[in-house]
Design a protein around this motif. Structure first.
Motif, PDB file in Angstrom:
ATOM      1  N   THR A  15       5.826  46.732 -22.523  1.00  0.00           N
ATOM      2  CA  THR A  15       6.614  48.309 -22.694  1.00  0.00           C
ATOM      3  C   THR A  15       6.286  48.920 -23.845  1.00  0.00           C
ATOM      4  O   THR A  15       5.712  50.194 -24.065  1.00  0.00           O
ATOM      5  CB  THR A  15       7.904  48.333 -22.326  1.00  0.00           C
ATOM      6  N   PRO A 102      19.266  47.233 -28.314  1.00  0.00           N
ATOM      7  CA  PRO A 102      18.298  47.918 -27.663  1.00  0.00           C
ATOM      8  C   PRO A 102      17.966  49.056 -28.474  1.00  0.00           C
ATOM      9  O   PRO A 102      18.851  49.512 -29.079  1.00  0.00           O
ATOM     10  CB  PRO A 102      18.885  48.003 -26.177  1.00  0.00           C
TER      11      PRO A 102
ATOM     12  N   ILE B 260      18.672  44.142 -22.222  1.00  0.00           N
ATOM     13  CA  ILE B 260      19.019  45.448 -22.300  1.00  0.00           C
ATOM     14  C   ILE B 260      17.715  46.338 -22.766  1.00  0.00           C
ATOM     15  O   ILE B 260      17.426  47.371 -22.271  1.00  0.00           O
ATOM     16  CB  ILE B 260      20.326  45.914 -22.802  1.00  0.00           C
ATOM     17  N   ALA B 261      17.204  45.860 -23.942  1.00  0.00           N
ATOM     18  CA  ALA B 261      16.244  46.772 -24.524  1.00  0.00           C
ATOM     19  C   ALA B 261      15.044  46.648 -23.768  1.00  0.00           C
ATOM     20  O   ALA B 261      14.197  47.648 -23.342  1.00  0.00           O
ATOM     21  CB  ALA B 261      15.615  45.972 -25.627  1.00  0.00           C
ATOM     22  N   GLU B 262      14.831  45.342 -22.844  1.00  0.00           N
ATOM     23  CA  GLU B 262      13.660  45.354 -21.842  1.00  0.00           C
ATOM     24  C   GLU B 262      13.913  46.427 -20.894  1.00  0.00           C
ATOM     25  O   GLU B 262      12.901  47.247 -20.431  1.00  0.00           O
ATOM     26  CB  GLU B 262      13.562  44.026 -21.254  1.00  0.00           C
ATOM     27  N   ARG B 264      15.770  49.104 -20.984  1.00  0.00           N
ATOM     28  CA  ARG B 264      15.715  50.473 -21.457  1.00  0.00           C
ATOM     29  C   ARG B 264      14.273  50.902 -21.646  1.00  0.00           C
ATOM     30  O   ARG B 264      13.930  52.056 -21.246  1.00  0.00           O
ATOM     31  CB  ARG B 264      16.546  50.629 -22.811  1.00  0.00           C
ATOM     32  N   SER B 265      13.612  50.174 -22.475  1.00  0.00           N
ATOM     33  CA  SER B 265      12.325  50.376 -22.667  1.00  0.00           C
ATOM     34  C   SER B 265      11.254  50.626 -21.388  1.00  0.00           C
ATOM     35  O   SER B 265      10.429  51.428 -21.226  1.00  0.00           O
ATOM     36  CB  SER B 265      11.453  49.508 -23.509  1.00  0.00           C
ATOM     37  N   LEU B 266      11.621  49.849 -20.308  1.00  0.00           N
ATOM     38  CA  LEU B 266      10.929  49.978 -18.917  1.00  0.00           C
ATOM     39  C   LEU B 266      11.430  51.282 -18.564  1.00  0.00           C
ATOM     40  O   LEU B 266      10.312  52.110 -18.196  1.00  0.00           O
ATOM     41  CB  LEU B 266      11.591  48.941 -17.950  1.00  0.00           C
ATOM     42  N   GLU B 268      12.402  54.123 -20.000  1.00  0.00           N
ATOM     43  CA  GLU B 268      11.973  55.110 -20.808  1.00  0.00           C
ATOM     44  C   GLU B 268      10.407  55.307 -20.833  1.00  0.00           C
ATOM     45  O   GLU B 268      10.066  56.444 -20.841  1.00  0.00           O
ATOM     46  CB  GLU B 268      12.437  54.902 -22.183  1.00  0.00           C
ATOM     47  N   LEU B 269       9.607  54.144 -20.662  1.00  0.00           N
ATOM     48  CA  LEU B 269       8.289  54.375 -20.561  1.00  0.00           C
ATOM     49  C   LEU B 269       7.942  55.113 -19.205  1.00  0.00           C
ATOM     50  O   LEU B 269       7.367  55.741 -19.060  1.00  0.00           O
ATOM     51  CB  LEU B 269       7.744  52.857 -20.546  1.00  0.00           C
ATOM     52  N   LYS B 272       8.667  58.732 -19.520  1.00  0.00           N
ATOM     53  CA  LYS B 272       7.892  59.419 -20.520  1.00  0.00           C
ATOM     54  C   LYS B 272       6.250  59.312 -20.132  1.00  0.00           C
ATOM     55  O   LYS B 272       5.709  60.516 -19.915  1.00  0.00           O
ATOM     56  CB  LYS B 272       7.870  58.819 -21.950  1.00  0.00           C
ATOM     57  N   TRP B 273       5.912  58.165 -19.283  1.00  0.00           N
ATOM     58  CA  TRP B 273       4.613  58.430 -18.933  1.00  0.00           C
ATOM     59  C   TRP B 273       4.549  57.583 -17.528  1.00  0.00           C
ATOM     60  O   TRP B 273       4.339  56.400 -17.382  1.00  0.00           O
ATOM     61  CB  TRP B 273       3.730  57.352 -19.912  1.00  0.00           C
ATOM     62  N   GLU B 275       2.653  57.314 -15.128  1.00  0.00           N
ATOM     63  CA  GLU B 275       1.476  56.821 -14.753  1.00  0.00           C
ATOM     64  C   GLU B 275       1.195  55.569 -15.385  1.00  0.00           C
ATOM     65  O   GLU B 275       0.330  54.975 -14.856  1.00  0.00           O
ATOM     66  CB  GLU B 275       0.328  57.886 -15.164  1.00  0.00           C
ATOM     67  N   ALA B 276       2.089  55.148 -16.428  1.00  0.00           N
ATOM     68  CA  ALA B 276       1.818  53.990 -17.101  1.00  0.00           C
ATOM     69  C   ALA B 276       2.808  53.207 -16.424  1.00  0.00           C
ATOM     70  O   ALA B 276       2.813  51.908 -17.125  1.00  0.00           O
ATOM     71  CB  ALA B 276       2.315  54.385 -18.440  1.00  0.00           C
ATOM     72  N   ASN B 284      10.650  43.598 -12.181  1.00  0.00           N
ATOM     73  CA  ASN B 284      11.073  43.349 -13.489  1.00  0.00           C
ATOM     74  C   ASN B 284      12.707  43.615 -13.649  1.00  0.00           C
ATOM     75  O   ASN B 284      13.489  42.861 -14.363  1.00  0.00           O
ATOM     76  CB  ASN B 284      10.184  44.080 -14.585  1.00  0.00           C
ATOM     77  N   GLU B 287      14.791  41.049 -12.010  1.00  0.00           N
ATOM     78  CA  GLU B 287      15.034  39.597 -12.744  1.00  0.00           C
ATOM     79  C   GLU B 287      15.669  40.041 -13.924  1.00  0.00           C
ATOM     80  O   GLU B 287      16.532  39.065 -14.158  1.00  0.00           O
ATOM     81  CB  GLU B 287      13.288  39.545 -13.356  1.00  0.00           C
ATOM     82  N   ILE B 288      15.754  41.144 -14.644  1.00  0.00           N
ATOM     83  CA  ILE B 288      16.514  41.247 -15.779  1.00  0.00           C
ATOM     84  C   ILE B 288      18.151  41.330 -15.236  1.00  0.00           C
ATOM     85  O   ILE B 288      18.724  40.598 -15.804  1.00  0.00           O
ATOM     86  CB  ILE B 288      16.068  42.683 -16.636  1.00  0.00           C
TER      87      ILE B 288
END
Lengths: 225, 471
Positions: A15, A102, B260-262, B264-266, B268-269, B272-273, B275-276, B284, B287-288
């Motif tokens: 990510t 986070p 949690i960071a994983e 959140r970043s998933l 937010e990504l 924001k994008w 298509e990404a 994922n 699993e988290i």
């Protein structure tokens, strides 16, 4: 701009790596401290995003080793440790910034960008050369008041050169900053990007800003006519 | 709040003052008695000498006026007085020094009587009354001889002056000693109680950040040595406990912060994008979520077990059969790592236990053995029953574990890898197993031998283990 991400979480590698690439950085990813140290020592990164708890070698040890060897690359510590002592210890070990998990992706990107700017001694979001203006935050370029649309690689090259006005930058340096280790750019790719960039800048104002120093590299400067 | 030093100062000063006053009074009274007795002796000598010059003749009692001894009773001298009475109370004579004054007539017994009195002139005197028989002037007067009563008095101003000086000296020296004591006692107490003050100050300075400090034992008074030793022991335990708790908090934070960071970043990504988005972001996320759920479930199970709230329902269990059941799903992983599982458990070994908790313990032990054994090694499972106690051992070779790690094996979140990489292990398995073992009344211990073989031993009574009602 080239960034090294040293993080053992596969998901965060994906990510954060994607977010950085999408923001125009060339990103190398490392999953442990030993590999991270090797990459940091052997490449010229603008910023290293470094986790503290890493397999094989922890992030703080990596950082200290890097500083002892004279590497001044800006380092952003990215970690789950959040106490004041942890932060102080991290910053005293040579880190330039500290972000606790986070985190917000936007904040991470903003901090990486700030560290990149700091690397070129600039605190401004805006780079100016003659009638060329680059908004680093918005990643927008205009010349003679005319907005110019650039592809990501073109923009990265322009910003890199604009950060070093009047300085001859070799093709190898450009490749090292534009491409991650995984990428294997073709030999004439930099020239090709430069050609396209020159053409787009020339459409707004024919006076050239990027000049070739044969056998040495390229320099960006506004020459007196 | 009064301190021991203040209390001791107050009490010592009060006690010392009382002692000084009592001592001064005793000294004064003893001296006064001695001086008065000396004065009385002199008065008695004077009276005896006076009685020697008093004669009895046929006409009555006669005093030899010309005797030089009587000069001290002259008016001019005024220091000594006497008055003489017949036994019938009629006055015979008196000293000239009395002038118009008179001494009281007394009727002493066989012993002389002494007392203080004041003359009409205001002079304080010491008086003595005694009865005597004047010696006859000649032989024919013997028959007429009768008792006479004489009172002799002398000026006691010198005695009173001496006693006043004594009182003054005693009071003055007493006050001086008191002042010196008031200065010396607090100084002395401060000096002697300094180790106690130092102990108190150091105790006050103890905070969560200074638990590594220790109380000095050198030069301490005997009474404080056991206190400091005990405090040092307490600090050591507290520090260990704090370090463990902090480590637990750090590990807990890491175990949750990273997923949690994983997450959140998933998210937010993707926002924001869009298509990404990765190939399978939802998987994922799941699993988290499962990883965090497992941690919480295990933490709650440990907490329940430690509080004795874990439900235990016993039944007779065939241990060999249970081990075979637990081993079955692990065979594939064991084969992939070229591990042999050797079971040496008597077929008739049965115990009374909770099948759910026991299975959970065995599953964890065997999963760990398969996961962490050196590749190509053998996992041995030994079981035996002796005198109603069963022992079950899981023995496997380990590469990375050292003897320093063994005491930490059962700590919550402890992992050999300080980076805590990977989300499939959280370091709660052995901690949970021990909590379950304790709920069942069993012991779960670990030992590492010199050949780097780890032995985990589960032992307890084969029947009648700890039971608790289902809650």
């Amino acid at each position: 701009m080239r960034v090294l991400l040293v993080e053992d979480s596969i998901r965060l590698q994906q990510t954060v790596g994607t977010a950085l690439r999408r923001s125009g950085y060339a990103v190398d990813v490392s999953g442990d401290g030993e590999d991270g140290l090797w990459r940091a020592e052997n490449n010229d990164y603008d910023v290293i995003v470094l986790d503290i708890m890493l397999p094989k070698r922890d992030g703080l040890s990596l950082l200290q080793c890097l500083r002892e060897k004279g590497k001044t690359t800006h380092v952003l510590l990215l970690t789950a440790k959040d106490t004041v002592q942890d932060r102080v210890h991290g910053l005293k070990s040579g880190a330039d910034d500290y972000l606790v998990k986070p985190f917000a992706l936007e904040e991470l990107l903003a901090r990486v960008e700030t560290l990149c700017r700091r690397g070129y001694g600039s605190k401004q979001n805006r780079l100016t050369l003659a009638d060329l203006e680059i908004d680093v935050a918005a990643k927008k370029v205009s010349r003679a008041g005319q907005s110019i649309k650039l592809k990501p690689r073109e923009y990265q090259l322009l910003e890199y050169l604009a950060h070093r006005p009047g300085e001859v930058v070799s093709q190898a340096e450009i490749e090292a900053h534009l491409y991650s280790d995984d990428a294997e750019p073709m030999s004439n790719v930099v020239e090709s990007i430069l050609s396209s960039l020159r053409r787009k800048l020339g459409e707004a104002n024919p006076v050239p800003l990027i000049h070739t120093r044969r056998g040495l590299g390229y320099v960006m400067e506004a020459l007196e006519s | 709040m009064s301190t021991i030093r203040q209390r001791l100062t107050r009490r010592l000063l009060l006690g010392w003052s009382l002692l000084l006053i009592a001592g001064g009074m005793v000294t004064y009274l003893t001296t006064r008695t001695a001086l008065t007795r000396q004065f009385d002796d002199a008065l008695g000598t004077t009276a005896t000498a006076l009685s020697a010059i008093i004669e009895q003749d046929s006409t009555g009692i006669q005093v030899d006026i010309g005797d030089p001894f009587l000069r001290r009773f002259d008016t001019n001298n005024g220091a000594a007085y006497f008055q003489l009475w017949n036994s019938d109370g009629s006055e015979v004579t008196r000293s000239e020094s009395l002038g118009n004054d008179s001494l009281p007539s007394r009727h002493p017994g066989d012993w002389a009587e002494f007392w203080d009195m004041k003359l009409a002139s205001g002079l304080n005197v010491r008086a003595m009354a005694f009865k005597f028989r004047p010696h006859p002037a000649d032989a024919q007067d013997v028959a007429a001889s009768a008792d006479a009563i004489m009172v002799v008095a002398t000026d006691r101003r010198q005695l009173d002056k001496s006693l006043a000086i004594l009182a003054l000296v005693l009071t003055g020296s007493g006050l001086l000693v008191l002042i010196l004591t008031a200065v010396a006692v607090p100084w002395l107490l401060r000096r002697e109680l300094a180790p106690l003050n130092s102990l108190a100050e150091q105790t006050q300075r103890i905070t969560a950040e200074s638990l590594s400090e220790r109380f000095p034992l050198n030069g301490l008074p005997g009474e404080l040595t056991p206190i400091s030793t005990r405090l040092n022991d307490l600090l050591q335990r507290l520090q260990t406990s704090f370090v463990r708790e902090r480590q637990f908090s750090d590990d807990l934070a890491h175990e949750f912060r990273t997923p949690i960071a994983e997450l959140r970043s998933l998210a937010e990504l993707s926002l924001k994008w869009p298509e990404a988005r990765g190939a399978d972001p939802d998987r994922n996320v799941l699993e988290i979520a499962l990883q965090m759920e497992t941690i919480i479930r295990r933490l709650l199970a440990i907490a329940r077990s430690e509080q004795g709230q874990e439900a235990v329902e016993t039944q007779r269990i065939d241990l060999a059969q249970l081990i075979a059941t637990v081993c079955l799903p692990l065979q594939k992983n064991a084969a992939a790592r070229q591990l042999k599982i050797q079971v040496d458990v008597p077929a008739d070994l049965t115990i009374e236990s909770d099948p759910v908790l026991l299975r959970s313990i065995l599953t964890n032990l065997l999963e760990n053995a398969v996961e962490y054994s050196a590749t190509g090694g053998a996992i041995q499972i030994h079981g035996k029953l002796q005198n109603g106690d069963f022992t079950l051992q899981v023995i496997n070779p380990v590469q990375q574990l050292s003897s320093e790690d063994v005491p930490h094996l059962f700590e919550r979140f402890w992992r050999k890898d300080p980076a805590r990489t990977g989300g499939e292990h959280s370091g709660l398995g052995l901690s949970l197993s021990r909590a379950f073992a304790t709920s069942l009344g069993y012991n779960l211990t670990a030992a590492l031998n010199s050949n780097r073989c780890l032995t985990i031993t589960l032992s307890g009574r084969s029947a009648g283990g700890m039971t608790a009602p289902r809650t």
